[in-house]
Motif scaffolding. Sequence first.
Motif, mmCIF file in Angstrom:
data_model
loop_
_atom_site.group_PDB
_atom_site.id
_atom_site.type_symbol
_atom_site.label_atom_id
_atom_site.label_comp_id
_atom_site.label_asym_id
_atom_site.label_seq_id
_atom_site.Cartn_x
_atom_site.Cartn_y
_atom_site.Cartn_z
ATOM 1 N N ALA A 100 13.154 26.175 96.835
ATOM 2 C CA ALA A 100 12.119 25.803 97.808
ATOM 3 C C ALA A 100 12.255 26.648 99.069
ATOM 4 O O ALA A 100 11.250 27.093 99.648
ATOM 5 C CB ALA A 100 12.235 24.320 98.150
ATOM 6 N N TYR A 101 13.495 26.886 99.499
ATOM 7 C CA TYR A 101 13.731 27.723 100.684
ATOM 8 C C TYR A 101 13.212 29.142 100.448
ATOM 9 O O TYR A 101 12.560 29.726 101.319
ATOM 10 C CB TYR A 101 15.224 27.758 101.005
ATOM 11 N N ARG A 102 13.502 29.689 99.276
ATOM 12 C CA ARG A 102 13.080 31.065 98.987
ATOM 13 C C ARG A 102 11.562 31.196 99.005
ATOM 14 O O ARG A 102 11.020 32.147 99.582
ATOM 15 C CB ARG A 102 13.629 31.497 97.624
ATOM 16 N N ALA A 103 10.876 30.237 98.393
ATOM 17 C CA ALA A 103 9.411 30.298 98.372
ATOM 18 C C ALA A 103 8.845 30.126 99.778
ATOM 19 O O ALA A 103 7.946 30.862 100.194
ATOM 20 C CB ALA A 103 8.856 29.220 97.438
ATOM 21 N N ALA A 104 9.366 29.146 100.535
ATOM 22 C CA ALA A 104 8.866 28.906 101.889
ATOM 23 C C ALA A 104 9.171 30.071 102.810
ATOM 24 O O ALA A 104 8.381 30.391 103.708
ATOM 25 C CB ALA A 104 9.473 27.617 102.443
ATOM 26 N N SER A 105 10.310 30.730 102.602
ATOM 27 C CA SER A 105 10.662 31.883 103.427
ATOM 28 C C SER A 105 9.671 33.020 103.227
ATOM 29 O O SER A 105 9.268 33.691 104.185
ATOM 30 C CB SER A 105 12.082 32.349 103.087
ATOM 31 N N ALA A 106 9.259 33.240 101.993
ATOM 32 C CA ALA A 106 8.270 34.282 101.728
ATOM 33 C C ALA A 106 6.907 33.918 102.309
ATOM 34 O O ALA A 106 6.122 34.801 102.670
ATOM 35 C CB ALA A 106 8.153 34.515 100.220
ATOM 36 N N LEU A 107 6.646 32.616 102.430
ATOM 37 C CA LEU A 107 5.360 32.161 102.964
ATOM 38 C C LEU A 107 5.334 32.125 104.483
ATOM 39 O O LEU A 107 4.280 32.367 105.089
ATOM 40 C CB LEU A 107 5.040 30.762 102.429
ATOM 41 N N ALA A 154 7.058 38.965 95.972
ATOM 42 C CA ALA A 154 6.440 40.277 95.751
ATOM 43 C C ALA A 154 5.194 40.447 96.607
ATOM 44 O O ALA A 154 4.992 41.501 97.234
ATOM 45 C CB ALA A 154 6.101 40.439 94.265
ATOM 46 N N ARG A 155 4.383 39.412 96.690
ATOM 47 C CA ARG A 155 3.137 39.517 97.451
ATOM 48 C C ARG A 155 3.411 39.604 98.955
ATOM 49 O O ARG A 155 2.658 40.232 99.702
ATOM 50 C CB ARG A 155 2.240 38.319 97.140
ATOM 51 N N ALA A 156 4.506 38.964 99.421
ATOM 52 C CA ALA A 156 4.862 39.068 100.835
ATOM 53 C C ALA A 156 5.240 40.499 101.200
ATOM 54 O O ALA A 156 5.095 40.912 102.363
ATOM 55 C CB ALA A 156 6.019 38.122 101.161
ATOM 56 N N ARG A 157 5.727 41.261 100.217
ATOM 57 C CA ARG A 157 6.035 42.684 100.432
ATOM 58 C C ARG A 157 4.816 43.560 100.188
ATOM 59 O O ARG A 157 4.926 44.783 100.119
ATOM 60 C CB ARG A 157 7.168 43.116 99.507
ATOM 61 N N LYS A 158 3.643 42.930 100.025
ATOM 62 C CA LYS A 158 2.392 43.629 99.738
ATOM 63 C C LYS A 158 2.493 44.437 98.445
ATOM 64 O O LYS A 158 2.093 45.592 98.371
ATOM 65 C CB LYS A 158 1.977 44.517 100.911
#
Length: 457
Positions: A100-107, A154-158
């Motif tokens: 959950a932390y990893r997903a929220a961090s990317a968001l 991946a999407r957070a890194r465009k």
Amino acid sequence: MSSARQAPLIFSGVAIAAIWFWFTRDGLASYFSGDDLMNTYLAWQKPLSRLAGENVLFFSPGYRPFGNLVYRLLFEMAGFHPLPFRIACFALLFLNLYLAYRAASALGGQETAALTVLFSCYNAGVDLYHDTGIIYDILCFTFYFLALGLYVAARARKQYLNNARLVLFLILYVFALDSKEMAVTLPAVLIAYELLLGEPAAGTIVRRWLPAALSALMTVPYVVGKLSHSSPLIDNESYRLHISPSTYIAGLTHYFDLVTSVHPGTLTALICMLAIFLAAVIALVTQDRRLMFGLAFLLITPLPIVFVALRGAYVMYIPLFGVALYLAVAILKLRDALIGRRFQIATFAACATLITVFHSLRPWQPLVNPLIRSTVSELSEIQPRVGDHARILFLEDPFDKDDQWVLLFICRLYYGLPALQVDRAKLMASKPDQAALNSYDLIFTYRDSRLIRLKPQ
């Protein structure tokens, strides 16, 4: 990363672990529930090859095959002992905090992620921490957020998912589907992400929408399989669909009440709808797309549970991420507007204090049946072993007539005999006569809150 920048992250991580462990610690000592007995027994009866095949053929009518495979492997390794089952659940639950932390961090970044995980440490879903029968939800969360985290990182890194990561994403989605039906919402969540947060990257528009499209296509045969006449869910009234706007509102109200009210039963449908409307207005006025995504997540992910018979708060395990993300973003936006991006540790500490007080005010009532533990304990004292072809009769027993299978599962699993004959007099049409009694190798009764062996003496 400098020590000054690491300090808030270390502080929040230690605090989250402490709060989570404090409110869940007694779950390690929980015993088997009735669902555990049924799930373990049914998984034990299936050949491993069939369980493996049902996991590969995710669209088959097989009932949550990945969870059943875990049950089978744990029983093969640990036998009829609950602690290894509980340790496995707690290990997954702790892993899920990180996912959950990893997903929220990317968001939304690390500070947003820390608060999101803090708000996800809730005690409304008490069964999550006390009942191994909830392992389907736990496993579904694990694979759901492994897949979602891979995608949003991946999407957070465009970037778009390359071929290898796309294959991995789809495999993780299959395992999520194999764990529980909640996973079917992932394609819709990906679409919401792209519409609200996704930015164009190097590659074609096909590459952008391919993960959502392929996972959606995979979902179609899965749903067809689960709704087929050979599915074990189709004739179960608890899983019968009742689709309507009023059912959706009533379901959301029920579940939001369970996870947000100090005294469950106080949230009305009107208050629930007003709260959602206010959350939407705040997201639109501030034009914060993270708020919009959090709101979309919490409205999309409960879809598989709001149209069937209502359950406990444990089914909000995945949807609660949307609530937590929205709260985290909103709190940090308010702080930044009032005092700027300062006092990170103080902000987290204040939220941690409030969430601890909230948890402390809530009722904490595990629902695992204590009669199962006492029955196994008494059998171990008075009859630790039985013959392979023994016939057992219980003239009286501590379980209700409605619990038709619990005693059968206890005996077969405890003695390790899948075909052991176990009869209960209270389920018989008439009282057994002497000839019938003589045909049993072992006869038990229940008196003064204890099992008593009548035959052999």
